[in-house]
Design a protein around this motif. Structure first.
Motif, PDB file in Angstrom:
ATOM      1  N   ASP A 287     -49.860  46.024  17.024  1.00  0.00           N
ATOM      2  CA  ASP A 287     -51.094  45.339  16.625  1.00  0.00           C
ATOM      3  C   ASP A 287     -52.042  45.224  17.816  1.00  0.00           C
ATOM      4  O   ASP A 287     -53.258  45.463  17.690  1.00  0.00           O
ATOM      5  CB  ASP A 287     -50.774  43.934  16.105  1.00  0.00           C
ATOM      6  CG  ASP A 287     -50.029  43.946  14.778  1.00  0.00           C
ATOM      7  OD1 ASP A 287     -50.080  44.972  14.068  1.00  0.00           O
ATOM      8  OD2 ASP A 287     -49.379  42.928  14.468  1.00  0.00           O
ATOM      9  N   VAL A 288     -51.489  44.852  18.967  1.00  0.00           N
ATOM     10  CA  VAL A 288     -52.303  44.709  20.173  1.00  0.00           C
ATOM     11  C   VAL A 288     -52.884  46.051  20.586  1.00  0.00           C
ATOM     12  O   VAL A 288     -54.061  46.156  20.951  1.00  0.00           O
ATOM     13  CB  VAL A 288     -51.462  44.099  21.323  1.00  0.00           C
ATOM     14  CG1 VAL A 288     -52.227  44.174  22.646  1.00  0.00           C
ATOM     15  CG2 VAL A 288     -51.099  42.656  21.005  1.00  0.00           C
TER      16      VAL A 288
ATOM     17  N   GLU B  71     -60.399  38.493  23.140  1.00  0.00           N
ATOM     18  CA  GLU B  71     -60.740  38.847  21.760  1.00  0.00           C
ATOM     19  C   GLU B  71     -59.498  39.216  20.959  1.00  0.00           C
ATOM     20  O   GLU B  71     -59.371  38.868  19.784  1.00  0.00           O
ATOM     21  CB  GLU B  71     -61.748  39.991  21.765  1.00  0.00           C
ATOM     22  CG  GLU B  71     -63.116  39.584  22.285  1.00  0.00           C
ATOM     23  CD  GLU B  71     -64.009  40.776  22.590  1.00  0.00           C
ATOM     24  OE1 GLU B  71     -65.238  40.602  22.545  1.00  0.00           O
ATOM     25  OE2 GLU B  71     -63.482  41.883  22.879  1.00  0.00           O
ATOM     26  N   ILE B  72     -58.565  39.935  21.608  1.00  0.00           N
ATOM     27  CA  ILE B  72     -57.298  40.256  20.941  1.00  0.00           C
ATOM     28  C   ILE B  72     -56.560  38.961  20.600  1.00  0.00           C
ATOM     29  O   ILE B  72     -56.018  38.803  19.496  1.00  0.00           O
ATOM     30  CB  ILE B  72     -56.425  41.152  21.837  1.00  0.00           C
ATOM     31  CG1 ILE B  72     -57.053  42.543  21.968  1.00  0.00           C
ATOM     32  CG2 ILE B  72     -55.009  41.274  21.270  1.00  0.00           C
ATOM     33  CD1 ILE B  72     -56.364  43.437  22.985  1.00  0.00           C
ATOM     34  N   GLY B  73     -56.556  38.024  21.550  1.00  0.00           N
ATOM     35  CA  GLY B  73     -55.897  36.751  21.321  1.00  0.00           C
ATOM     36  C   GLY B  73     -56.475  36.008  20.125  1.00  0.00           C
ATOM     37  O   GLY B  73     -55.738  35.490  19.282  1.00  0.00           O
ATOM     38  N   ARG B  74     -57.815  35.971  20.052  1.00  0.00           N
ATOM     39  CA  ARG B  74     -58.453  35.279  18.931  1.00  0.00           C
ATOM     40  C   ARG B  74     -58.130  35.968  17.608  1.00  0.00           C
ATOM     41  O   ARG B  74     -57.906  35.294  16.587  1.00  0.00           O
ATOM     42  CB  ARG B  74     -59.960  35.204  19.147  1.00  0.00           C
ATOM     43  CG  ARG B  74     -60.371  34.202  20.225  1.00  0.00           C
ATOM     44  CD  ARG B  74     -61.858  33.924  20.194  1.00  0.00           C
ATOM     45  NE  ARG B  74     -62.640  35.081  20.603  1.00  0.00           N
ATOM     46  CZ  ARG B  74     -62.992  35.336  21.856  1.00  0.00           C
ATOM     47  NH1 ARG B  74     -62.598  34.522  22.830  1.00  0.00           N
ATOM     48  NH2 ARG B  74     -63.727  36.397  22.150  1.00  0.00           N
TER      49      ARG B  74
ATOM     50  N   ASP C 233     -49.969  39.944  28.489  1.00  0.00           N
ATOM     51  CA  ASP C 233     -48.563  40.314  28.657  1.00  0.00           C
ATOM     52  C   ASP C 233     -48.188  41.459  27.720  1.00  0.00           C
ATOM     53  O   ASP C 233     -47.437  42.370  28.102  1.00  0.00           O
ATOM     54  CB  ASP C 233     -47.657  39.109  28.383  1.00  0.00           C
ATOM     55  CG  ASP C 233     -47.752  38.036  29.468  1.00  0.00           C
ATOM     56  OD1 ASP C 233     -48.219  38.366  30.575  1.00  0.00           O
ATOM     57  OD2 ASP C 233     -47.374  36.887  29.190  1.00  0.00           O
ATOM     58  N   HIS C 234     -48.696  41.410  26.494  1.00  0.00           N
ATOM     59  CA  HIS C 234     -48.419  42.490  25.544  1.00  0.00           C
ATOM     60  C   HIS C 234     -49.018  43.815  26.032  1.00  0.00           C
ATOM     61  O   HIS C 234     -48.386  44.873  25.910  1.00  0.00           O
ATOM     62  CB  HIS C 234     -48.980  42.147  24.161  1.00  0.00           C
ATOM     63  CG  HIS C 234     -48.162  41.153  23.399  1.00  0.00           C
ATOM     64  ND1 HIS C 234     -46.798  41.259  23.241  1.00  0.00           N
ATOM     65  CD2 HIS C 234     -48.528  40.028  22.731  1.00  0.00           C
ATOM     66  CE1 HIS C 234     -46.353  40.250  22.513  1.00  0.00           C
ATOM     67  NE2 HIS C 234     -47.383  39.483  22.199  1.00  0.00           N
TER      68      HIS C 234
ATOM     69  N   ALA D 292     -52.945  58.198  16.104  1.00  0.00           N
ATOM     70  CA  ALA D 292     -53.280  57.485  14.869  1.00  0.00           C
ATOM     71  C   ALA D 292     -52.639  56.101  14.809  1.00  0.00           C
ATOM     72  O   ALA D 292     -52.126  55.673  13.781  1.00  0.00           O
ATOM     73  CB  ALA D 292     -52.864  58.314  13.648  1.00  0.00           C
ATOM     74  N   LEU D 293     -52.694  55.392  15.935  1.00  0.00           N
ATOM     75  CA  LEU D 293     -52.150  54.033  16.000  1.00  0.00           C
ATOM     76  C   LEU D 293     -53.277  53.016  16.078  1.00  0.00           C
ATOM     77  O   LEU D 293     -53.162  51.982  16.721  1.00  0.00           O
ATOM     78  CB  LEU D 293     -51.238  53.894  17.225  1.00  0.00           C
ATOM     79  CG  LEU D 293     -50.037  54.842  17.269  1.00  0.00           C
ATOM     80  CD1 LEU D 293     -49.283  54.697  18.579  1.00  0.00           C
ATOM     81  CD2 LEU D 293     -49.105  54.576  16.095  1.00  0.00           C
TER      82      LEU D 293
END
Length: 230
Positions: free
Chosen positions: A167-168, A180-183, A194-195, A219-220
Motif C-alpha cells: 500500500d505504501v 501524505e502517505i500517513g494521512r 519506516d515502511h 504494475a504495483l
C-alpha cells in the motif's frame, strides 16, 4: 534555516535561482558557484542542499556528484538540466543524487523541491516523470535486488512485501510524501517512513525515485503520477 548552494556554469541561472530561493523566509543561499569550485565551496559553507548542473563545460556534473557524495558529511544533491530526457539521469540517481529538476522549473516548484530535499526526501520534476516512469531507469529500478537483499518467494515482483508495504509503495509511486502517505493510511509519518525504508531494503533499491519506477514497471501502483516526495 535551510542552506542551499547552486552550482551551474551560467551566472544568470545561478543568480535567478538564488533570488527565488532567498525570497523564502526559511531558505538561505550562502553561495553559488561553477562546478570546479563546488567541492571547496561545500566544505567551506556546509549547505544542506546542493542544486548541481549535470552538464558543465569545465567539469562533468557526475564527477562533482561523486566527489560530493564521498565527503564525510555530504549534502543532499539534486541535479539540474535543460533536457527532460537527459541521458545522464539514471547515472546521477544511481550515483546518489536525491532528485532531478529541469532548469525551467517554476519558482514555487523549486522552493517546494528544496524543502523536500532538506527534509530527506527525493524529488523528480513533473515534466520528467513520464520519461523516468516509462523505463528510463530500467537498468537500476528494474534490476533484481542487490546482493544481500532478501529475495521474494517465487520471484514475483513485490511478493516479499507485506500488504501494508505494498500500500505504501503504491502511494509513494503517486508522489505522496511520508506525511501524505500517513494521512491516507491513517498511520504516523514516522511509521510511513519506516515502511519506505523497509521497502527499499527488501527490493534492493537506493531511493524513493527507484522505488516509484519499480512500482510503475511492475504494475504495483494505483495509477497515479510518478513525482516523488519526502
Amino acid at each position: 534555516m535551510m542552506r542551499v548552494m547552486v552550482v551551474d556554469d551560467e551566472p544568470l541561472l545561478r543568480m535567478g535561482m538564488q533570488h527565488i530561493l532567498r525570497a523564502e523566509p526559511d531558505i538561505e543561499v550562502p553561495v553559488t558557484c561553477e562546478g570546479w569550485e563546488a567541492v571547496a565551496a561545500v566544505e567551506r559553507h556546509r549547505p544542506d542542499v546542493v542544486l548541481l548542473d549535470i552538464r558543465m563545460p569545465r567539469v562533468d556534473g557526475l564527477s562533482v556528484l561523486a566527489e560530493l557524495r564521498a565527503l564525510a558529511d555530504p549534502p543532499v544533491v539534486a541535479m539540474l538540466t535543460t533536457f527532460s530526457a537527459d541521458q545522464d539521469i539514471a547515472a546521477a540517481l544511481r550515483g546518489g543524487a536525491a532528485g532531478f529538476l529541469l532548469k525551467d522549473t517554476a519558482p514555487q516548484e523549486l522552493t517546494h523541491a528544496v524543502r523536500l530535499l532538506a527534509a530527506g526526501g527525493s524529488v523528480l520534476s513533473p515534466t520528467a516523470a513520464d520519461t523516468v516512469r516509462d523505463g528510463f531507469l530500467s537498468s537500476a529500478a528494474g534490476a533484481p535486488p542487490a546482493a544481500g537483499a532478501p529475495r521474494t518467494a517465487g520471484g514475483a515482483a513485490g511478493s516479499g512485501l507485506t500488504e501494508r508495504e505494498r500500500d505504501v509503495l503504491a502511494l509513494l509511486a503517486e508522489g505522496l510524501s511520508n506525511a501524505e502517505i500517513g494521512r491516507r493510511l491513517l498511520i504516523s509519518s514516522s511509521t510511513a517512513k519506516d515502511h519506505v525504508s523497509a521497502i527499499l531494503t527488501k527490493l534492493g533499491l537506493a531511493n524513493r525515485i527507484q522505488a516509484a519506477v519499480y512500482a510503475h514497471r511492475h504494475a504495483l501502483t494505483t495509477g497515479g503520477a510518478a513525482a516523488v516526495g519526502g
